[in-house]
Motif scaffolding. Sequence first.
Motif, PDB file in Angstrom:
ATOM      1  N   ILE A   1      -0.486  -5.377  -8.372  1.00  0.00           N
ATOM      2  CA  ILE A   1      -1.966  -6.129  -8.833  1.00  0.00           C
ATOM      3  C   ILE A   1      -2.730  -4.938  -9.242  1.00  0.00           C
ATOM      4  O   ILE A   1      -3.540  -5.193  -9.596  1.00  0.00           O
ATOM      5  CB  ILE A   1      -2.259  -6.885  -8.506  1.00  0.00           C
ATOM      6  CG1 ILE A   1      -1.860  -6.192  -6.915  1.00  0.00           C
ATOM      7  CG2 ILE A   1      -0.462  -7.842  -8.481  1.00  0.00           C
ATOM      8  CD1 ILE A   1      -2.291  -7.847  -5.801  1.00  0.00           C
ATOM      9  N   ALA A   2      -3.142  -3.793  -8.221  1.00  0.00           N
ATOM     10  CA  ALA A   2      -4.508  -2.719  -7.598  1.00  0.00           C
ATOM     11  C   ALA A   2      -3.759  -1.349  -7.978  1.00  0.00           C
ATOM     12  O   ALA A   2      -2.972  -1.635  -6.907  1.00  0.00           O
ATOM     13  CB  ALA A   2      -5.206  -3.667  -7.488  1.00  0.00           C
ATOM     14  N   SER A   3      -4.730  -0.870  -8.261  1.00  0.00           N
ATOM     15  CA  SER A   3      -4.505   0.988  -7.748  1.00  0.00           C
ATOM     16  C   SER A   3      -5.945   1.322  -7.239  1.00  0.00           C
ATOM     17  O   SER A   3      -6.870   1.080  -7.582  1.00  0.00           O
ATOM     18  CB  SER A   3      -3.570   1.749  -8.344  1.00  0.00           C
ATOM     19  OG  SER A   3      -3.961   2.025  -9.754  1.00  0.00           O
ATOM     20  N   ILE A   4      -5.620   2.341  -6.697  1.00  0.00           N
ATOM     21  CA  ILE A   4      -6.983   2.980  -6.378  1.00  0.00           C
ATOM     22  C   ILE A   4      -6.731   4.761  -5.831  1.00  0.00           C
ATOM     23  O   ILE A   4      -5.410   5.003  -4.596  1.00  0.00           O
ATOM     24  CB  ILE A   4      -7.727   2.992  -5.335  1.00  0.00           C
ATOM     25  CG1 ILE A   4      -8.679   3.428  -5.678  1.00  0.00           C
ATOM     26  CG2 ILE A   4      -7.011   2.478  -3.847  1.00  0.00           C
ATOM     27  CD1 ILE A   4     -10.008   3.260  -4.223  1.00  0.00           C
ATOM     28  N   ASP A   5      -6.902   5.847  -6.363  1.00  0.00           N
ATOM     29  CA  ASP A   5      -6.852   6.719  -6.458  1.00  0.00           C
ATOM     30  C   ASP A   5      -7.821   7.903  -5.363  1.00  0.00           C
ATOM     31  O   ASP A   5      -8.753   7.455  -5.125  1.00  0.00           O
ATOM     32  CB  ASP A   5      -6.276   7.941  -7.487  1.00  0.00           C
ATOM     33  CG  ASP A   5      -7.500   8.033  -8.631  1.00  0.00           C
ATOM     34  OD1 ASP A   5      -6.818   8.558  -9.442  1.00  0.00           O
ATOM     35  OD2 ASP A   5      -8.587   8.683  -8.282  1.00  0.00           O
ATOM     36  N   SER A   6      -7.556   9.313  -5.455  1.00  0.00           N
ATOM     37  CA  SER A   6      -8.284   9.804  -4.364  1.00  0.00           C
ATOM     38  C   SER A   6      -9.163   9.977  -5.186  1.00  0.00           C
ATOM     39  O   SER A   6     -10.644  10.853  -4.489  1.00  0.00           O
ATOM     40  CB  SER A   6      -7.902  10.993  -4.009  1.00  0.00           C
ATOM     41  OG  SER A   6      -6.710  11.367  -4.519  1.00  0.00           O
ATOM     42  N   ASN A   7      -9.494  10.102  -6.055  1.00  0.00           N
ATOM     43  CA  ASN A   7     -10.953  10.180  -6.378  1.00  0.00           C
ATOM     44  C   ASN A   7     -11.570   9.021  -7.040  1.00  0.00           C
ATOM     45  O   ASN A   7     -12.571   9.549  -8.125  1.00  0.00           O
ATOM     46  CB  ASN A   7     -10.764  11.038  -8.597  1.00  0.00           C
ATOM     47  CG  ASN A   7      -9.457  12.242  -8.320  1.00  0.00           C
ATOM     48  OD1 ASN A   7     -10.232  12.594  -7.934  1.00  0.00           O
ATOM     49  ND2 ASN A   7      -8.616  12.502  -8.600  1.00  0.00           N
ATOM     50  N   GLY A   8     -10.952   7.934  -7.043  1.00  0.00           N
ATOM     51  CA  GLY A   8     -12.151   6.860  -7.025  1.00  0.00           C
ATOM     52  C   GLY A   8     -12.033   5.855  -7.707  1.00  0.00           C
ATOM     53  O   GLY A   8     -12.369   5.299  -7.978  1.00  0.00           O
ATOM     54  N   ARG A   9     -10.751   6.207  -8.737  1.00  0.00           N
ATOM     55  CA  ARG A   9     -10.615   5.689  -9.994  1.00  0.00           C
ATOM     56  C   ARG A   9      -9.111   4.389  -9.701  1.00  0.00           C
ATOM     57  O   ARG A   9      -8.296   4.438  -8.593  1.00  0.00           O
ATOM     58  CB  ARG A   9     -10.030   6.101 -11.259  1.00  0.00           C
ATOM     59  CG  ARG A   9     -10.827   7.681 -11.682  1.00  0.00           C
ATOM     60  CD  ARG A   9      -9.725   8.741 -12.316  1.00  0.00           C
ATOM     61  NE  ARG A   9      -8.779   8.961 -11.838  1.00  0.00           N
ATOM     62  CZ  ARG A   9      -8.417  10.222 -11.743  1.00  0.00           C
ATOM     63  NH1 ARG A   9      -9.098  11.008 -12.556  1.00  0.00           N
ATOM     64  NH2 ARG A   9      -7.315  11.166 -10.971  1.00  0.00           N
ATOM     65  N   THR A  10      -9.947   3.357 -10.200  1.00  0.00           N
ATOM     66  CA  THR A  10      -9.447   1.837 -10.055  1.00  0.00           C
ATOM     67  C   THR A  10      -9.019   1.265 -10.954  1.00  0.00           C
ATOM     68  O   THR A  10      -9.168   1.635 -12.179  1.00  0.00           O
ATOM     69  CB  THR A  10     -10.390   0.779  -9.153  1.00  0.00           C
ATOM     70  OG1 THR A  10     -11.663   0.197  -9.563  1.00  0.00           O
ATOM     71  CG2 THR A  10     -10.703   1.386  -7.816  1.00  0.00           C
ATOM     72  N   SER A  11      -7.733   0.745 -10.674  1.00  0.00           N
ATOM     73  CA  SER A  11      -7.054   0.179 -11.723  1.00  0.00           C
ATOM     74  C   SER A  11      -6.526  -1.884 -11.389  1.00  0.00           C
ATOM     75  O   SER A  11      -5.766  -1.497 -10.364  1.00  0.00           O
ATOM     76  CB  SER A  11      -5.761   1.090 -12.923  1.00  0.00           C
ATOM     77  OG  SER A  11      -5.272   0.340 -13.875  1.00  0.00           O
ATOM     78  N   TYR A  12      -6.278  -2.594 -12.159  1.00  0.00           N
ATOM     79  CA  TYR A  12      -6.863  -3.899 -11.755  1.00  0.00           C
ATOM     80  C   TYR A  12      -4.640  -4.822 -13.581  1.00  0.00           C
ATOM     81  O   TYR A  12      -5.198  -4.189 -14.107  1.00  0.00           O
ATOM     82  CB  TYR A  12      -7.286  -4.874 -11.524  1.00  0.00           C
ATOM     83  CG  TYR A  12      -8.076  -4.331 -10.893  1.00  0.00           C
ATOM     84  CD1 TYR A  12      -8.915  -3.522 -10.617  1.00  0.00           C
ATOM     85  CD2 TYR A  12      -8.113  -4.857  -9.053  1.00  0.00           C
ATOM     86  CE1 TYR A  12     -10.506  -2.591 -10.074  1.00  0.00           C
ATOM     87  CE2 TYR A  12      -8.881  -4.859  -8.480  1.00  0.00           C
ATOM     88  CZ  TYR A  12      -9.480  -3.543  -8.169  1.00  0.00           C
ATOM     89  OH  TYR A  12     -11.464  -3.590  -7.300  1.00  0.00           O
ATOM     90  N   ARG A  13      -4.385  -5.115 -12.712  1.00  0.00           N
ATOM     91  CA  ARG A  13      -3.499  -5.810 -13.284  1.00  0.00           C
ATOM     92  C   ARG A  13      -4.885  -7.286 -14.513  1.00  0.00           C
ATOM     93  O   ARG A  13      -5.509  -7.973 -13.506  1.00  0.00           O
ATOM     94  CB  ARG A  13      -2.565  -6.869 -12.738  1.00  0.00           C
ATOM     95  CG  ARG A  13      -1.220  -7.427 -13.807  1.00  0.00           C
ATOM     96  CD  ARG A  13      -0.347  -8.116 -12.727  1.00  0.00           C
ATOM     97  NE  ARG A  13       0.770  -8.944 -13.243  1.00  0.00           N
ATOM     98  CZ  ARG A  13       1.744  -7.336 -13.883  1.00  0.00           C
ATOM     99  NH1 ARG A  13       2.013  -6.396 -13.235  1.00  0.00           N
ATOM    100  NH2 ARG A  13       2.915  -7.894 -14.539  1.00  0.00           N
ATOM    101  N   ASP A  14      -4.470  -7.955 -15.349  1.00  0.00           N
ATOM    102  CA  ASP A  14      -4.969  -8.524 -15.696  1.00  0.00           C
ATOM    103  C   ASP A  14      -5.403  -9.629 -14.916  1.00  0.00           C
ATOM    104  O   ASP A  14      -6.402 -10.603 -15.103  1.00  0.00           O
ATOM    105  CB  ASP A  14      -5.024  -8.912 -17.327  1.00  0.00           C
ATOM    106  CG  ASP A  14      -4.868  -7.857 -18.113  1.00  0.00           C
ATOM    107  OD1 ASP A  14      -4.782  -7.448 -19.205  1.00  0.00           O
ATOM    108  OD2 ASP A  14      -5.584  -7.035 -17.775  1.00  0.00           O
ATOM    109  N   SER A  15      -4.600 -10.095 -14.645  1.00  0.00           N
ATOM    110  CA  SER A  15      -4.889 -11.823 -13.948  1.00  0.00           C
ATOM    111  C   SER A  15      -5.401 -11.591 -12.539  1.00  0.00           C
ATOM    112  O   SER A  15      -5.127 -12.568 -12.083  1.00  0.00           O
ATOM    113  CB  SER A  15      -2.878 -12.418 -13.316  1.00  0.00           C
ATOM    114  OG  SER A  15      -2.448 -11.104 -12.539  1.00  0.00           O
ATOM    115  N   VAL A  16      -5.474 -10.328 -12.099  1.00  0.00           N
ATOM    116  CA  VAL A  16      -6.644 -10.522 -10.945  1.00  0.00           C
ATOM    117  C   VAL A  16      -7.891  -9.695 -11.183  1.00  0.00           C
ATOM    118  O   VAL A  16      -9.245  -9.737 -10.302  1.00  0.00           O
ATOM    119  CB  VAL A  16      -5.979  -9.948  -9.931  1.00  0.00           C
ATOM    120  CG1 VAL A  16      -4.436 -10.275  -9.375  1.00  0.00           C
ATOM    121  CG2 VAL A  16      -5.824  -8.694  -9.772  1.00  0.00           C
ATOM    122  N   LYS A  17      -8.106  -9.395 -11.796  1.00  0.00           N
ATOM    123  CA  LYS A  17      -8.996  -8.616 -13.044  1.00  0.00           C
ATOM    124  C   LYS A  17     -10.184  -9.638 -12.639  1.00  0.00           C
ATOM    125  O   LYS A  17     -10.387 -10.818 -13.557  1.00  0.00           O
ATOM    126  CB  LYS A  17      -9.446  -8.061 -13.926  1.00  0.00           C
ATOM    127  CG  LYS A  17      -9.896  -6.305 -14.480  1.00  0.00           C
ATOM    128  CD  LYS A  17      -9.518  -6.649 -15.935  1.00  0.00           C
ATOM    129  CE  LYS A  17      -8.361  -5.791 -15.830  1.00  0.00           C
ATOM    130  NZ  LYS A  17      -8.390  -4.890 -17.243  1.00  0.00           N
TER     131      LYS A  17
END
Length: 122
Positions: A48-64
């Motif tokens: 449902i969500a991710s973050i990497d050490s460069n600060g990039r985030t990503s979300y599943r549409d259902s929780v965005k």
Amino acid sequence: QVHLAESGGGSVHAGGSLKLSCVVSGYRYSNYCMRWFRQAPGKQREGIASIDSNGRTSYRDSVKGRFTISQDNAKNTLSLQMNNLKPDDTAMYYCAADLRYDYCSGSWPPNWGQGTQVTVSS
């Protein structure tokens, strides 16, 4: 050995908020891809969500727009702020870590916590 421990789950009414935390211990790291997954009864585990050490985030549409992932590097703690919760958000929530890279690949994370239950009633 990497150890992940989630906390912060609970029961709320629809529209409520919860904040999940995940403490990572047992390994000194600088590169990471940290993720939150969830699994509802009878359904597959989904990211449902991710973050990497460069600060990039990503979300599943259902929780965005409702959930926010963050990482406190000083405390080795991953968080998930969940607002405007819905009954469909009811699931066991897991944090997961891949400490090999500074980006999130499509590979299944090698390190997992035990999960924390979130229940949202209507």
